[in-house]
Design a protein around this motif. Structure first.
Motif, PDB file in Angstrom:
ATOM      1  N   THR A 126       0.856  -1.185   0.000  1.00  0.00           N
ATOM      2  CA  THR A 126       0.000   0.000   0.000  1.00  0.00           C
ATOM      3  C   THR A 126       0.888   1.229   0.000  1.00  0.00           C
ATOM      4  O   THR A 126       1.496   1.561   1.014  1.00  0.00           O
ATOM      5  CB  THR A 126      -0.924   0.017   1.234  1.00  0.00           C
ATOM      6  OG1 THR A 126      -1.665  -1.200   1.300  1.00  0.00           O
ATOM      7  CG2 THR A 126      -1.890   1.188   1.147  1.00  0.00           C
ATOM      8  N   SER A 128       4.070   2.897  -0.126  1.00  0.00           N
ATOM      9  CA  SER A 128       5.419   2.373   0.131  1.00  0.00           C
ATOM     10  C   SER A 128       5.461   1.507   1.390  1.00  0.00           C
ATOM     11  O   SER A 128       6.537   1.229   1.922  1.00  0.00           O
ATOM     12  CB  SER A 128       6.411   3.537   0.277  1.00  0.00           C
ATOM     13  OG  SER A 128       6.042   4.370   1.369  1.00  0.00           O
ATOM     14  N   THR A 129       4.270   1.094   1.850  1.00  0.00           N
ATOM     15  CA  THR A 129       4.191   0.263   3.047  1.00  0.00           C
ATOM     16  C   THR A 129       3.845  -1.170   2.663  1.00  0.00           C
ATOM     17  O   THR A 129       2.897  -1.423   1.915  1.00  0.00           O
ATOM     18  CB  THR A 129       3.127   0.799   4.019  1.00  0.00           C
ATOM     19  OG1 THR A 129       3.471   2.123   4.416  1.00  0.00           O
ATOM     20  CG2 THR A 129       3.043  -0.081   5.262  1.00  0.00           C
ATOM     21  N   ASP A 131       2.885  -5.007   3.960  1.00  0.00           N
ATOM     22  CA  ASP A 131       2.350  -5.826   5.046  1.00  0.00           C
ATOM     23  C   ASP A 131       2.465  -7.292   4.651  1.00  0.00           C
ATOM     24  O   ASP A 131       1.996  -7.694   3.581  1.00  0.00           O
ATOM     25  CB  ASP A 131       0.892  -5.467   5.328  1.00  0.00           C
ATOM     26  CG  ASP A 131       0.760  -4.119   6.015  1.00  0.00           C
ATOM     27  OD1 ASP A 131       1.167  -4.018   7.188  1.00  0.00           O
ATOM     28  OD2 ASP A 131       0.273  -3.170   5.368  1.00  0.00           O
ATOM     29  N   LYS A 166      15.728  -4.652   2.036  1.00  0.00           N
ATOM     30  CA  LYS A 166      15.200  -4.463   3.381  1.00  0.00           C
ATOM     31  C   LYS A 166      14.928  -5.830   3.991  1.00  0.00           C
ATOM     32  O   LYS A 166      14.484  -6.751   3.306  1.00  0.00           O
ATOM     33  CB  LYS A 166      13.906  -3.637   3.363  1.00  0.00           C
ATOM     34  CG  LYS A 166      14.121  -2.154   3.074  1.00  0.00           C
ATOM     35  CD  LYS A 166      12.804  -1.411   3.112  1.00  0.00           C
ATOM     36  CE  LYS A 166      13.004   0.088   2.967  1.00  0.00           C
ATOM     37  NZ  LYS A 166      13.605   0.692   4.172  1.00  0.00           N
ATOM     38  N   THR A 184       5.360  -5.567   9.197  1.00  0.00           N
ATOM     39  CA  THR A 184       5.206  -4.380   8.347  1.00  0.00           C
ATOM     40  C   THR A 184       6.579  -3.798   8.028  1.00  0.00           C
ATOM     41  O   THR A 184       7.412  -3.636   8.927  1.00  0.00           O
ATOM     42  CB  THR A 184       4.343  -3.303   9.032  1.00  0.00           C
ATOM     43  OG1 THR A 184       3.036  -3.836   9.278  1.00  0.00           O
ATOM     44  CG2 THR A 184       4.210  -2.063   8.147  1.00  0.00           C
ATOM     45  N   ILE A 185       6.807  -3.496   6.764  1.00  0.00           N
ATOM     46  CA  ILE A 185       8.043  -2.848   6.331  1.00  0.00           C
ATOM     47  C   ILE A 185       7.670  -1.528   5.663  1.00  0.00           C
ATOM     48  O   ILE A 185       6.859  -1.501   4.722  1.00  0.00           O
ATOM     49  CB  ILE A 185       8.826  -3.726   5.342  1.00  0.00           C
ATOM     50  CG1 ILE A 185       9.228  -5.045   6.000  1.00  0.00           C
ATOM     51  CG2 ILE A 185      10.075  -2.996   4.834  1.00  0.00           C
ATOM     52  CD1 ILE A 185       9.965  -6.000   5.087  1.00  0.00           C
ATOM     53  N   ASN A 186       8.255  -0.436   6.131  1.00  0.00           N
ATOM     54  CA  ASN A 186       7.956   0.898   5.602  1.00  0.00           C
ATOM     55  C   ASN A 186       9.022   1.367   4.618  1.00  0.00           C
ATOM     56  O   ASN A 186      10.127   0.820   4.561  1.00  0.00           O
ATOM     57  CB  ASN A 186       7.844   1.906   6.754  1.00  0.00           C
ATOM     58  CG  ASN A 186       6.692   1.586   7.692  1.00  0.00           C
ATOM     59  OD1 ASN A 186       5.565   1.370   7.244  1.00  0.00           O
ATOM     60  ND2 ASN A 186       6.975   1.554   8.990  1.00  0.00           N
ATOM     61  N   ASP A 187       8.673   2.401   3.865  1.00  0.00           N
ATOM     62  CA  ASP A 187       9.600   3.061   2.943  1.00  0.00           C
ATOM     63  C   ASP A 187      10.202   2.092   1.925  1.00  0.00           C
ATOM     64  O   ASP A 187      11.409   2.086   1.661  1.00  0.00           O
ATOM     65  CB  ASP A 187      10.732   3.755   3.718  1.00  0.00           C
ATOM     66  CG  ASP A 187      10.205   4.802   4.694  1.00  0.00           C
ATOM     67  OD1 ASP A 187       9.259   5.517   4.313  1.00  0.00           O
ATOM     68  OD2 ASP A 187      10.729   4.895   5.809  1.00  0.00           O
TER      69      ASP A 187
END
Length: 217
Positions: A126, A128-129, A131, A166, A184-187
């Motif tokens: 979603t 740059s996030t 899940d 990442k 959850t991984i951001n950016d």
């Protein structure tokens, strides 16, 4: 006399080299996959340095080795035809790996083994996030401790613990094996194709088991 001897030696060397060059190149091939004996599905792998096929030509003690692809399939198109013994190395319970005889050329060879871990994962991007929901299940034939679980994200089809952009290391204490968990991984870099998979290994082996490679964008 010395000049004549030198010329003769040079001629013999050239003749010998020509004889070596006249040997046929290996043109036979073998293809297939490494399958889970329980689920009958391909076992995803790291490529390279993940699951390795070993071929022993009849009477030889030195194997010809090559790596599987990320989806668990393999192919080698530069082998001499003949009778071989084939086995594998990787994140598989050793007692379930059996050596078998094959005649090459050979296609669609199924090698059945038991992975140390079975990993399933789903993912949603979603913006740059990222899940990810995943489950790591240990084989009842595995006697080691699950030592490492990592959620991986990257931009190459060869996504692994060595190529991820990442990664999140998961504590098996807070997220026990055998249960569904969320990460959850951001950016996340969405300017390129986004790949996701989960990797884990036990104390029995340096090799990682992987979930199926997920392409999200």
């Amino acid at each position: 006399m010395k000049k004549l001897l030198f010329t003769l030696m040079a001629f013999l060397f050239l003749f010998s080299s020509c004889e070596i060059d006249n040997y046929d190149e290996p043109t036979a091939s073998i293809s297939g996959g490494i399958y889970d004996v329980k689920t009958q599905e391909l076992i995803p792998a790291q490529s390279p340095n993940g699951a390795r096929v070993q071929l022993y030509q009849d009477g030889s003690k030195q194997p010809s080795n090559f790596w599987c692809k990320p989806d668990g399939t393999f192919e080698n198109t530069r082998i001499f035809p003949g009778k071989y013994k084939v086995t594998v190395q990787g994140p598989f319970v050793t007692s379930t790996i059996a050596e078998q005889e094959v005649n090459i050329p050979m296609s669609n060879l199924k090698i059945m083994v038991e992975p140390y871990l079975r990993i399933t994962a789903t993912a949603k991007l979603t913006g740059s996030t990222l899940d990810i929901d995943y489950v790591v299940v240990q084989s009842d034939k595995s006697t080691g401790k699950v030592s490492t679980i990592e959620v991986l994200c990257g931009n190459t089809i060869g996504l692994s613990v060595t190529t991820s952009k990442k990664r999140v290391q998961i504590s098996t204490t807070s997220q026990p094996v055998g249960e569904r968990h969320h990460c959850t991984i951001n950016d996340v870099n969405t300017n390129e194709v986004v790949f996701v998979r989960v990797a884990a290994k036990t104390s029995e082996s340096p090799y990682y088991n992987y979930s199926t490679l997920l392409k999200l964008k």
